[in-house]
Design a protein around this motif. Structure first.
Motif: not given
Length: 505
Positions: A268-271, A299-301, A425-426, A463-465
């Motif tokens: 969830e931190t990635g999200h 991002q989460s994975r 996502g993976n 920067d990229h996403i």
């Protein structure tokens, strides 16, 4: 009205709708964290009202007039400009909105709000029959929605497009077929290997309060800003971005299983990092909104698995973990712990699945929901069909529906078309991480992690996403960030390189 004035009007309307969605997100967060159970019916009315209001503002014929003005102006001359990107996505949203009757939008909000409460109770009591009529109604309404939206291939296309714009059912099926074909022998070989980790060490005594402190420290190290967010407890972990400066994540603690909460928090931190780094100046417009759920899930994975289950991460954090849980881990080596958190073993529960078998859980759900949508699978027959596919893909049979078709919240909130984004996502995560390593230096990045430093990777992702919002569609964003279209090979390469040394080739 000039095109510039029409564009300004569209920005104002978009931000109004963004505020409505923000209020709905806050109500949804409250429903799943602190709302008393008896509040569900009134919450359903609140959600139905907000959904109808947002739909009304989006489907307003005036929006169509403003769009026609700006689309024929010089504002779209540069397709990569802020204005052109916003206009493109407003057009897409408008076209979807005018096709769906307001009454259907309102009814979906009302039905799914009630269904989430019933699902939670049905799951706790292992009573699929209690949830079945609600799911039947949801599937019927989503079928209506798909037909209202229209599609050229499969009715699932219309629903998938809500979460992964531009992707089709056939494209997903093709990716999943290739991935399943390659993963199946790997899973069999690694899960049957004579080398087995001692996972019992993860099921010792891990006091909840210490888990919370450790998880919060790890989230902060990755970049989660607690002045802009909070971590709470709920039945099903999630992240919700309320708006600039307010992002909420949740987890669920198990005092006898370390991995459940900790890796959920990393996920969830990635999200949350994605939400926190969307450009605040564009909040409420497409440029301030995540590209797609597949990109969001990448991002989460990425943070949960490619970083959080990696050896360099634990070379930094494991000594701290031992200090936090001395009774559970004092006698455990880093190698033993690392092997344990990377066990490959077919399991019943998606959110507890290892990163290798996880994708088969998603393939199963994708196949079931496409069949329910077309009517080839009756909702009443879902438990049996679930068991059959679990046996087919993972060689397991759920002992009950709580560990089977009731385990996920998604269908209760109408999220048909959502599940494929997890495996997408993976795939994106592996491709992004490979590109980041190539550009930043693999050895240098791993050294960062060993030192508890994650800034360079975080800034590469920003920067990229993150900073692009919806400037690009997911496939174009992937091409720009990695130089290649989405492929299965980077994920398969990553898994082989990581797990063959653990289990033997």
């Amino acid at each position: 009205m000039t095109p510039t004035e029409a564009y300004a009007a569209l920005v104002r309307r978009s931000k109004e709708i963004g505020i409505i969605h923000s209020c709905a997100a806050l109500l949804s967060w409250d429903q799943q964290t602190y709302m008393p159970p008896q509040g569900a019916r009134w919450r359903g009315e609140q959600m139905a009202y907000l959904s109808a209001l947002a739909h009304q503002k989006l489907a307003d014929p005036q929006v169509g007039e403003w769009l026609a003005q700006v689309e024929s102006s010089t504002l779209t001359a540069d397709p990569q400009s802020d204005e052109a990107a916003n206009i493109r996505e407003w057009r897409r949203s408008y076209e979807r909105a005018i096709r769906v009757p307001a009454a259907l939008v309102e009814e979906l909000a009302r039905v799914t709000t009630a269904a989430q409460q019933v699902w939670q109770e049905a799951k706790a009591q292992n009573r699929y029959k209690a949830f079945q009529p609600h799911l039947e109604r949801i599937v019927s309404l989503k079928r209506e929605e798909a037909h209202a939206l229209g599609y050229s291939g499969h009715p699932y296309d219309a629903l998938l497009d809500e979460y992964e714009p531009g992707m089709t059912t056939e494209e997903v099926r093709s990716l999943f077929t290739h991935l399943t074909r390659e993963l199946t022998p790997l899973i069999q070989r690694w899960s049957e290997s004579a080398r087995r980790p001692d996972t019992s060490i993860l099921r010792r005594d891990y006091p909840v309060e210490r888990q919370r402190i450790f998880a919060e420290a790890a989230a902060a190290a990755l970049g989660f800003d607690f002045s802009q967010g909070r971590l709470d407890v709920t039945a099903h972990p999630f992240c919700t971005g309320i708006g600039p400066g307010d992002c909420r994540i949740t987890t669920r603690y198990n005092p006898r299983y370390f991995s459940e909460a900790f890796f959920g928090v990393l996920h969830e931190t990635g999200h949350a990092l994605y939400e926190m780094h969307l450009p605040a100046e564009h909040a409420g417009t497409p440029l301030g909104t995540a590209c797609s759920l597949g990109i969001h899930e990448s991002q989460s994975r990425l943070w949960e698995n490619q970083v959080g289950r990696g050896r360099p991460f634990w070379e930094h954090f494991f000594p701290r973990l031992q200090q936090t849980f001395p009774h559970a881990l004092a006698d455990i080596s880093l190698e033993t712990f690392y092997f344990a958190i990377n066990e490959v073993r077919p399991s019943l529960i998606r959110v507890e699945a290892d990163e290798v078998t996880y994708n088969l859980h998603i393939v199963l759900r994708f196949e079931l929901e496409t069949e329910m949508l077309t009517g080839n699978l009756q909702v009443a027959d879902l438990p049996g069909a679930w068991s059959e596919k679990m046996q087919q893909y993972l060689g397991l049979t759920p002992p009950d529906d709580t560990q089977g078709c009731l385990q996920d919240i998604h269908w209760s909130f109408g999220g048909i078309g959502y599940f494929p984004t997890y495996t997408l996502g993976n795939l994106y995560a592996a491709q992004f991480m490979a590109a980041a390593k190539a550009q930043l230096g693999d050895a240098e990045l791993m050294r960062d992690f060993r030192n508890g430093q994650f800034r360079r990777l975080r800034e590469w992702l920003i920067d990229h996403i993150h900073r692009h919002g919806q400037r690009y569609r997911a496939q174009e964003l992937c091409q720009r960030a990695t130089g290649e279209p989405l492929r299965t090979e980077p994920l398969l390469t990553y898994l082989r390189e990581k797990y063959e040394p653990l289990y033997g080739s």
